[in-house]
Scaffold this motif. Sequence first.
Motif, PDB file in Angstrom:
ATOM      1  N   ASN A   6      51.164  41.797  -4.674  1.00 45.52           N
ATOM      2  CA  ASN A   6      51.522  40.209  -4.854  1.00 45.52           C
ATOM      3  C   ASN A   6      52.818  39.922  -3.901  1.00 45.52           C
ATOM      4  O   ASN A   6      53.446  39.084  -4.580  1.00 45.52           O
ATOM      5  CB  ASN A   6      51.547  39.861  -6.309  1.00 45.52           C
ATOM      6  N   GLN A   7      52.849  40.588  -2.831  1.00 44.79           N
ATOM      7  CA  GLN A   7      53.952  40.226  -1.962  1.00 44.79           C
ATOM      8  C   GLN A   7      53.492  39.548  -0.754  1.00 44.79           C
ATOM      9  O   GLN A   7      52.580  40.019  -0.103  1.00 44.79           O
ATOM     10  CB  GLN A   7      54.828  41.608  -1.643  1.00 44.79           C
ATOM     11  N   THR A  54      67.050  36.981 -14.357  1.00 45.92           N
ATOM     12  CA  THR A  54      66.012  35.987 -14.295  1.00 45.92           C
ATOM     13  C   THR A  54      66.923  34.493 -13.888  1.00 45.92           C
ATOM     14  O   THR A  54      67.981  34.658 -13.761  1.00 45.92           O
ATOM     15  CB  THR A  54      65.709  35.885 -15.723  1.00 45.92           C
ATOM     16  N   ARG A  55      65.988  33.602 -13.426  1.00 46.95           N
ATOM     17  CA  ARG A  55      66.600  32.257 -13.155  1.00 46.95           C
ATOM     18  C   ARG A  55      67.402  31.841 -14.311  1.00 46.95           C
ATOM     19  O   ARG A  55      68.388  30.998 -14.097  1.00 46.95           O
ATOM     20  CB  ARG A  55      65.598  31.293 -12.884  1.00 46.95           C
ATOM     21  N   GLU A  79      59.724  42.327  -6.414  1.00 54.30           N
ATOM     22  CA  GLU A  79      59.161  41.067  -6.397  1.00 54.30           C
ATOM     23  C   GLU A  79      60.120  40.077  -7.236  1.00 54.30           C
ATOM     24  O   GLU A  79      60.155  38.925  -6.865  1.00 54.30           O
ATOM     25  CB  GLU A  79      57.750  41.071  -6.885  1.00 54.30           C
ATOM     26  N   SER A  80      60.602  40.585  -8.410  1.00 50.11           N
ATOM     27  CA  SER A  80      61.297  39.842  -9.301  1.00 50.11           C
ATOM     28  C   SER A  80      62.869  39.781  -8.444  1.00 50.11           C
ATOM     29  O   SER A  80      63.279  38.462  -8.623  1.00 50.11           O
ATOM     30  CB  SER A  80      61.847  40.598 -10.569  1.00 50.11           C
ATOM     31  N   ALA A  91      63.229  39.614  -5.291  1.00 49.15           N
ATOM     32  CA  ALA A  91      62.936  38.452  -4.118  1.00 49.15           C
ATOM     33  C   ALA A  91      62.988  37.194  -4.758  1.00 49.15           C
ATOM     34  O   ALA A  91      63.236  36.110  -4.021  1.00 49.15           O
ATOM     35  CB  ALA A  91      61.483  38.802  -3.526  1.00 49.15           C
ATOM     36  N   SER A  92      62.233  36.820  -5.676  1.00 50.56           N
ATOM     37  CA  SER A  92      61.982  35.359  -6.429  1.00 50.56           C
ATOM     38  C   SER A  92      63.486  35.015  -6.901  1.00 50.56           C
ATOM     39  O   SER A  92      63.785  33.560  -6.513  1.00 50.56           O
ATOM     40  CB  SER A  92      61.186  35.607  -7.974  1.00 50.56           C
ATOM     41  N   LEU A  93      64.144  35.806  -7.492  1.00 46.63           N
ATOM     42  CA  LEU A  93      65.695  35.421  -7.554  1.00 46.63           C
ATOM     43  C   LEU A  93      66.551  34.996  -6.454  1.00 46.63           C
ATOM     44  O   LEU A  93      67.458  34.175  -6.300  1.00 46.63           O
ATOM     45  CB  LEU A  93      66.621  36.260  -8.473  1.00 46.63           C
ATOM     46  N   SER A 112      65.477  34.072  -3.418  1.00 48.10           N
ATOM     47  CA  SER A 112      65.131  32.704  -2.821  1.00 48.10           C
ATOM     48  C   SER A 112      65.801  31.588  -3.565  1.00 48.10           C
ATOM     49  O   SER A 112      66.108  30.537  -2.959  1.00 48.10           O
ATOM     50  CB  SER A 112      63.432  32.666  -2.997  1.00 48.10           C
ATOM     51  N   HIS A 113      65.896  31.602  -5.135  1.00 52.31           N
ATOM     52  CA  HIS A 113      66.184  30.577  -5.844  1.00 52.31           C
ATOM     53  C   HIS A 113      67.918  30.690  -5.462  1.00 52.31           C
ATOM     54  O   HIS A 113      68.413  29.578  -5.309  1.00 52.31           O
ATOM     55  CB  HIS A 113      66.017  30.817  -7.291  1.00 52.31           C
ATOM     56  N   LYS A 167      68.690  28.895  -2.305  1.00 49.74           N
ATOM     57  CA  LYS A 167      68.575  27.470  -2.431  1.00 49.74           C
ATOM     58  C   LYS A 167      69.765  26.746  -3.022  1.00 49.74           C
ATOM     59  O   LYS A 167      69.999  25.601  -2.815  1.00 49.74           O
ATOM     60  CB  LYS A 167      67.153  27.064  -3.045  1.00 49.74           C
TER      61      LYS A 167
END
Length: 422
Positions: A62-63, A361-362, A388-389, A391-393, A395-396, A399
């Motif tokens: 899922n990347q 986590t966010r 993946e985890s 990478a998500s953080l 990105s956040h 921003k």
Amino acid sequence: MDAQVEQIVNFFKTTSGFGRVLRTMFDMYVQYERAFGAVRLEKPRTDEEEALSKFFGRDYYNQALIRIGLADFERQMCKNFMADDVSLGDVLEQYIGKPVRKAVLPNLKKSTPFASEVVTLLSKYKNTPAESWLKEVSAHTRRTYRAAAESYLNDSKSTMRIIRQTADALNNISAREKLIPLAEFSETHTGSPDSFDFSGTHGPLFLKALASKFDVAFPTTAENCVLLHYRAGLLSHGVLSNVTVFGILGDFTCEYYNELNQAHVLTLENISRFSRASAHGSKVFIIEEPQIFSAVLARLEGEKCTIICPTCGYNAAFLCLLKLFDAVKIYFAGGMNYKGLEFADKLYVEFGKNFIPWRYTREDYAKVIEGESGYLTGEKRGLAMHNESLASLLSHIKKTGRTASSMPLVDDYVMDIKNIVQ
């Protein structure tokens, strides 16, 4: 075809999911004539995710983008097939059916005498790690290897002897369970225990050869030199590299240590003497920031847990210690910034599914920056994550553009440790 190369090529041809990445690697290998750089696999298919996840023992599912370093792929290939002497170039040639190397000899009319003599050594070192390095030497005599080229003008025989001895040493680097002292390795290959030291006659050249072999930047600090030697299975200046630990069991246990239940600073030299380490509940908690490590320990009096603080960053002592643990889960709590995420992702790449991002986590990030925070610097804006985890953080965080100390999470860290080790 060599039997081991044939075995590896047959595996890649009969296992779905490797075709696109190997074809892309072939193009890059042809360009640099060695395992250098990385390929980007955009929008990977399910079979590609599965193949790479099993191959590396990591989670590539899922990347949107998978980035694979050629040197990393080569090392994992050799590890999976127990084939230390097989190069990625040999496998790619047989898999694609075309040569990966251009003509061996460059245009000697445009070469310096030093470069020309280095080229004459290539036939002796064909299909070895030293071959790629010697090509690099001959091609970069004006900058990277300028000192060697100037030394050649004054004493050609001594310079070429150093080149040959360094090339021979490079071909004798292999993964070892126990570190070999650099002085012992140096004496074996040069007759002197000091030759491969940082400032020895062969030292800077040997470090450049190792940097080429492992596809990393040339080390500019003593700590990074120690780490590069460690990657080659060599112990150099082990007291320079250290890590702070609490609650390490196994060979590290002693009566005084148990009675006082204190944190200890271990050097690479200390750690290299042990064969194993174990952790309370088979869980290791890593806290990147020293002040948070100290605050957590103060709140865990009497608790049986294993906590590590990499006080000097991602260094040789820290990495060597982690590799002494067998079948443990590694929880990592780092800074909510580019440096902390980069550190975390390095551990994920190294330890795969045994690595667990801890309080990344966010919601945790929001708690960290809700008080006093500062702006992120843009030095690592091109940073990409394998996990993946993370990478998500990342990105956040990009921003939001803010960061702060993770001190607001101290009580959460303490609660987690108490709950997890039960």
